[in-house]
Enzyme design. Structure first.
Site, PDB file in Angstrom:
ATOM      1  N   VAL A 298       5.299  -3.196   6.462  1.00 47.16           N
ATOM      2  CA  VAL A 298       4.801  -1.912   6.941  1.00 47.16           C
ATOM      3  C   VAL A 298       5.493  -1.560   8.257  1.00 47.16           C
ATOM      4  CG1 VAL A 298       2.863  -2.954   8.196  1.00 47.16           C
ATOM      5  CG2 VAL A 298       2.693  -0.579   7.438  1.00 47.16           C
ATOM      6  N   CYS A 299       5.794  -0.271   8.422  1.00 49.78           N
ATOM      7  CA  CYS A 299       6.259   0.242   9.704  1.00 49.78           C
ATOM      8  C   CYS A 299       5.572   1.592   9.905  1.00 49.78           C
ATOM      9  CB  CYS A 299       7.782   0.342   9.763  1.00 49.78           C
ATOM     10  SG  CYS A 299       8.505   1.453   8.537  1.00 49.78           S
ATOM     11  N   LYS A 300       6.151   2.491  10.655  1.00 52.36           N
ATOM     12  CA  LYS A 300       5.506   3.788  10.847  1.00 52.36           C
ATOM     13  C   LYS A 300       5.547   4.588   9.546  1.00 52.36           C
ATOM     14  CE  LYS A 300       5.540   7.968  13.698  1.00 52.36           C
ATOM     15  NZ  LYS A 300       6.184   8.677  14.828  1.00 52.36           N
TER      16      LYS A 300
END
Length: 321
Positions: free
Chosen positions: A279-281
């Site tokens: 997950v990231c932004k």
């Protein structure tokens, strides 16, 4: 005891043979090789395949044999014989490595190397296919490295034969084109252009394979929330920077924060045997991290679609900020 001395003797022969080939590889004469095989008459194809296989075991450059195969036997039979020799040599090197060192490696490796080996074994034939389709991995060295895993021999050999075919065809055709150019004739230029086209296609193959391979799996935020509540929940790896991890969007409870630019140096913190959810932004850094982890042998990698933006939008569970 006899088995131990047999291993020592085999290892000594292997090291000596490799040393001789490496020392004199610049003196190899493809023309002399072609003349020798041609002089064998009807047994020439058998002699060629045997030489190719032995050469692969002792780190003889495969390009020399492949080009010679194209010059001697043409694009069709040359490709088949090159594939046969390369696959037989790959299988022999695989078995030598397994016999000499696989048990030793299994008993003594730990940490990052052990996790990489387990990840490769979990991928199995898919990992072999990827490394054969993308001709960036050293062929001879890879044969021995894969022999240290528990990938089945039949899967390894069949996948090697099939997935090396594009590269074998291209380089065999180059050898054939070289022979045509020396002989002259109206078709020499056309043959050379076809050879260049095949080489260009092989050069593009790594990017195409990467695109087709894609991330192992896409996960919606809601699906991730459901899996996190299950017994075999994935490990959430947040690849944003530390300031973002603690920032406005917060983070998922239990997530491990490893920024993308630190991922290579912190692989020991990521268990290869556990499913991973990246997950990231949004998605961009997660996709880059997925490609990097797959190249290091992690078999079960998913990307959370929309990242923390989707999670915070109410599609997943509440985050911690």
């Amino acid at each position: 005891m006899s088995g131990r001395w047999l291993r020592i003797g085999l290892a000594a022969i292997l090291v000596a043979g490799i040393a001789v080939v490496v020392t004199y590889r610049d003196h190899l004469d493809p023309a002399a090789l072609e003349a020798w095989v041609a002089a064998a008459g009807w047994a020439g194809p058998v002699v060629f395949v045997a030489l190719y296989a032995v050469g692969a075991v002792f780190f003889l450059p495969g390009s020399v044999m492949t080009l010679a195969g194209g010059a001697l036997f043409g694009p069709v039979w040359g490709t088949l014989l090159n594939l046969a020799g390369a696959t037989l040599g790959a299988a022999l090197a695989f078995l030598v490595a397994r016999y000499l060192a696989s048990e030793w490696v299994a008993n003594r490796t730990g940490g990052r190397l052990a996790r990489i080996i387990r990840g490769v074994e979990a991928e199995g034939w898919r990992f072999v296919a990827f490394t054969r389709l993308v001709p960036l991995f050293p062929f001879n060295l890879l044969n021995y490295a894969l022999g240290l895993t528990r990938i089945p021999l039949v899967s390894y050999a069949v996948t090697t034969f099939i997935c090396m075919a594009p590269g074998a065809l291209a380089y065999t055709y180059v050898g054939y084109a070289g022979r045509q150019a020396i002989a002259g004739g109206e078709t020499a230029i056309q043959t050379a252009l076809i050879a260049l086209g095949l080489l260009a296609a092989v050069a593009f193959l790594p990017r195409l394979v990467q695109r087709l391979r894609g991330p192992t799996e896409w996960l919606d935020a809601a699906e991730l929330a459901r899996r996190l509540d299950a017994d075999q929940s994935p490990l959430v790896v947040d690849v944003r920077g530390a300031d973002e991890f603690e920032g406005e969007l917060g983070h998922i409870e239990g997530a491990v924060n490893i920024p993308l630019d630190e991922l290579e140096d912190r692989l020991e913190e990521i268990p290869a045997e556990r499913p991973l959810a990246l997950v990231c932004k949004t998605d961009r850094r997660s996709l880059a991290a997925a490609r990097q982890l797959r190249s290091r042998g992690y078999p079960d990698v998913a990307v959370v679609r929309g990242g923390m933006t989707a999670w915070r939008a109410g599609e997943g569970a509440p985050s911690e900020g």
